[in-house]
Design a protein around this motif. Structure first.
Motif, PDB file in Angstrom:
ATOM      1  N   GLU A  39       0.827  -1.206   0.000  1.00 13.33           N
ATOM      2  CA  GLU A  39       0.000   0.000   0.000  1.00 13.33           C
ATOM      3  C   GLU A  39       0.864   1.260   0.000  1.00 13.33           C
ATOM      4  O   GLU A  39       0.567   2.240  -0.696  1.00 13.33           O
ATOM      5  CB  GLU A  39      -0.923  -0.028   1.211  1.00 13.33           C
ATOM      6  N   ARG A  80      -7.396   1.667   7.998  1.00 13.68           N
ATOM      7  CA  ARG A  80      -7.229   0.220   8.132  1.00 13.68           C
ATOM      8  C   ARG A  80      -7.409  -0.226   9.588  1.00 13.68           C
ATOM      9  O   ARG A  80      -7.919  -1.311   9.859  1.00 13.68           O
ATOM     10  CB  ARG A  80      -5.841  -0.200   7.641  1.00 13.68           C
ATOM     11  N   GLN A 126     -11.030  -0.372  10.198  1.00 12.30           N
ATOM     12  CA  GLN A 126     -11.560  -1.501   9.431  1.00 12.30           C
ATOM     13  C   GLN A 126     -11.254  -2.827  10.124  1.00 12.30           C
ATOM     14  O   GLN A 126     -12.126  -3.700  10.230  1.00 12.30           O
ATOM     15  CB  GLN A 126     -10.948  -1.483   8.032  1.00 12.30           C
ATOM     16  N   GLU A 127     -10.027  -2.988  10.637  1.00 13.43           N
ATOM     17  CA  GLU A 127      -9.662  -4.229  11.306  1.00 13.43           C
ATOM     18  C   GLU A 127     -10.408  -4.379  12.618  1.00 13.43           C
ATOM     19  O   GLU A 127     -10.807  -5.489  13.004  1.00 13.43           O
ATOM     20  CB  GLU A 127      -8.148  -4.256  11.549  1.00 13.43           C
TER      21      GLU A 127
END
Length: 391
Positions: free
Chosen positions: A195, A303, A306-307
């Motif tokens: 990323e 992220r 999201q995790e």
């Protein structure tokens, strides 16, 4: 040669205690039963010496069990001839049973040593039947004691083998668990690098284009500035090429997905809507004035949320989730609280750092110099808190 033979010999405390007990009992028996009548010992000295020697032989019951048993049988035969005894010497019977137990636990019965040990048992048992006035009940009683001693040794050996197998299996599982954890860290770092590769390549490409544009805007008489900017432009293009060569391979190792625009906190509402369709009620709020974030930090913050939501769906079985994004003067704080148990079930607890998802959150937080705190809080809720420094 004797030094090599006895190099691994070292009696344990149980061996010493058994040896001492048999020796003392034999000495008490030898001199306590001294006399001329039936079941008495006319000459106690050979009996006492035999008790001492049998105690010494017991010290070798782990290292040389069959040799010690045969030597004990010969010793008993010799003492019997010298004293003309007509009964079992207690020290001889006790020592025989202890050594039979050691012989049985030393080797598998189907092996050569096991068959040899069975032969030693028959020799020792046969000697016990050579005393005078041995009747059928005495033969059966002796057989029961000998059988129990030998069988208990077999059971002990099997239990030791089973314990050793379980220990090896546990060690192998531990090594596999550590290997999986290392792979998880490496995979997560590779994904982060992929990323970042997209972000860095994009930004360096923009910088190179801007430098090229400025170079073309220079007028006459600025050849020196034009040459410097051309060098910067060429360095930028070489940097992009090296990034493609060095980090581009990570895309293929992880799956070869085509490059896509990386998300940030500006797409948090979309993420909340997607996860909310799976069941839990999610509320999100922003505290403070949002400030522009670097591409890497913006992606890592997204992220992390999201995790955290993924762990809620997988492990927490929560009905509600509360997300708070706080912009401060010098830091960005992210707080995710759910009313479930959190990803700390047995399967996740066995992994260092709490599991693959938590590894990823920790890696992304530490990459930007931040701090991560994960765990249950009062009231039965579960909290994920991250702090990223700004500037």
């Amino acid at each position: 040669m004797l030094t090599r033979l006895f190099r691994g010999w070292r009696p344990t405390w149980p061996d010493l205690l058994l040896s001492l007990a048999v020796t003392v009992a034999g000495l008490v028996e030898s001199f306590g039963r001294q006399g001329l009548g039936y079941d008495q010992i006319e000459n106690p000295t050979p009996m006492a010496v035999g008790a001492i020697v049998s105690g010494v032989l017991l010290l070798f019951r782990r290292t040389f069990p069959m040799t010690a048993l045969l030597a004990l049988t010969v010793l008993g035969f010799a003492v019997q001839r010298m004293t003309n005894a007509e009964y079992y010497a207690a020290w001889h019977l006790y020592s025989t049973l202890i050594l039979l137990h050691g012989v049985a636990s030393a080797a598998e019965l189907r092996s050569r040593r096991g068959i040899a040990g069975l032969g030693c048992l028959l020799v020792a048992y046969g000697h016990l039947q050579t005393l005078r006035h041995v009747d059928v009940p005495e033969v059966l009683i002796t057989a029961i004691f000998v059988g129990v001693a030998y069988t208990s040794g077999i059971l002990l050996r099997r239990q030791m083998d089973r314990t050793a197998r379980l220990a090896r299996h546990s060690t192998r599982l531990e090594m596999e668990r550590e290997e999986r954890a290392r792979w998880a860290v490496a995979e997560e770092r590779a994904r982060i690098a992929r990323e970042l590769h997209d972000i860095v390549s994009h930004n360096v490409s923009l910088m190179t284009l801007h430098v090229g544009g400025v170079r073309r805007m220079l007028g006459d008489g600025q050849e020196r500035e034009r040459a410097l900017l051309l060098g910067v432009e060429q360095a930028g293009r070489e940097t992009v090429g090296e990034l493609m060569l060095m980090l581009g391979m990570l895309r293929a190792s992880i799956g070869g997905d085509p490059p896509t625009p990386q998300p940030g906190l500006d797409r948090l509402d979309e993420l909340v809507a997607q996860v909310g369709e799976a069941g839990p009620q999610i509320e999100s709020r922003i505290i403070g004035t949002p400030v522009p974030l670097s591409s890497g930090l913006d992606l890592s913050a997204y992220r992390l949320v999201q995790e955290a939501l993924t762990n809620v769906l997988k492990h927490a079985r929560a009905s509600s989730v509360d997300i708070t994004i706080a912009y401060g003067p010098a830091e960005l704080s992210i707080l995710v609280i759910n009313d479930g148990a959190g990803p700390d079930d047995d399967a996740v607890r066995r992994l260092p750092d709490g599991g693959h998802g938590l590894i990823g959150m920790r890696e992304r937080t530490e990459m930007h110099g931040g701090e991560l705190s994960v765990g249950p809080i009062a009231g039965g809720n579960y909290r994920v808190f991250a702090r990223f420094p700004l500037g």
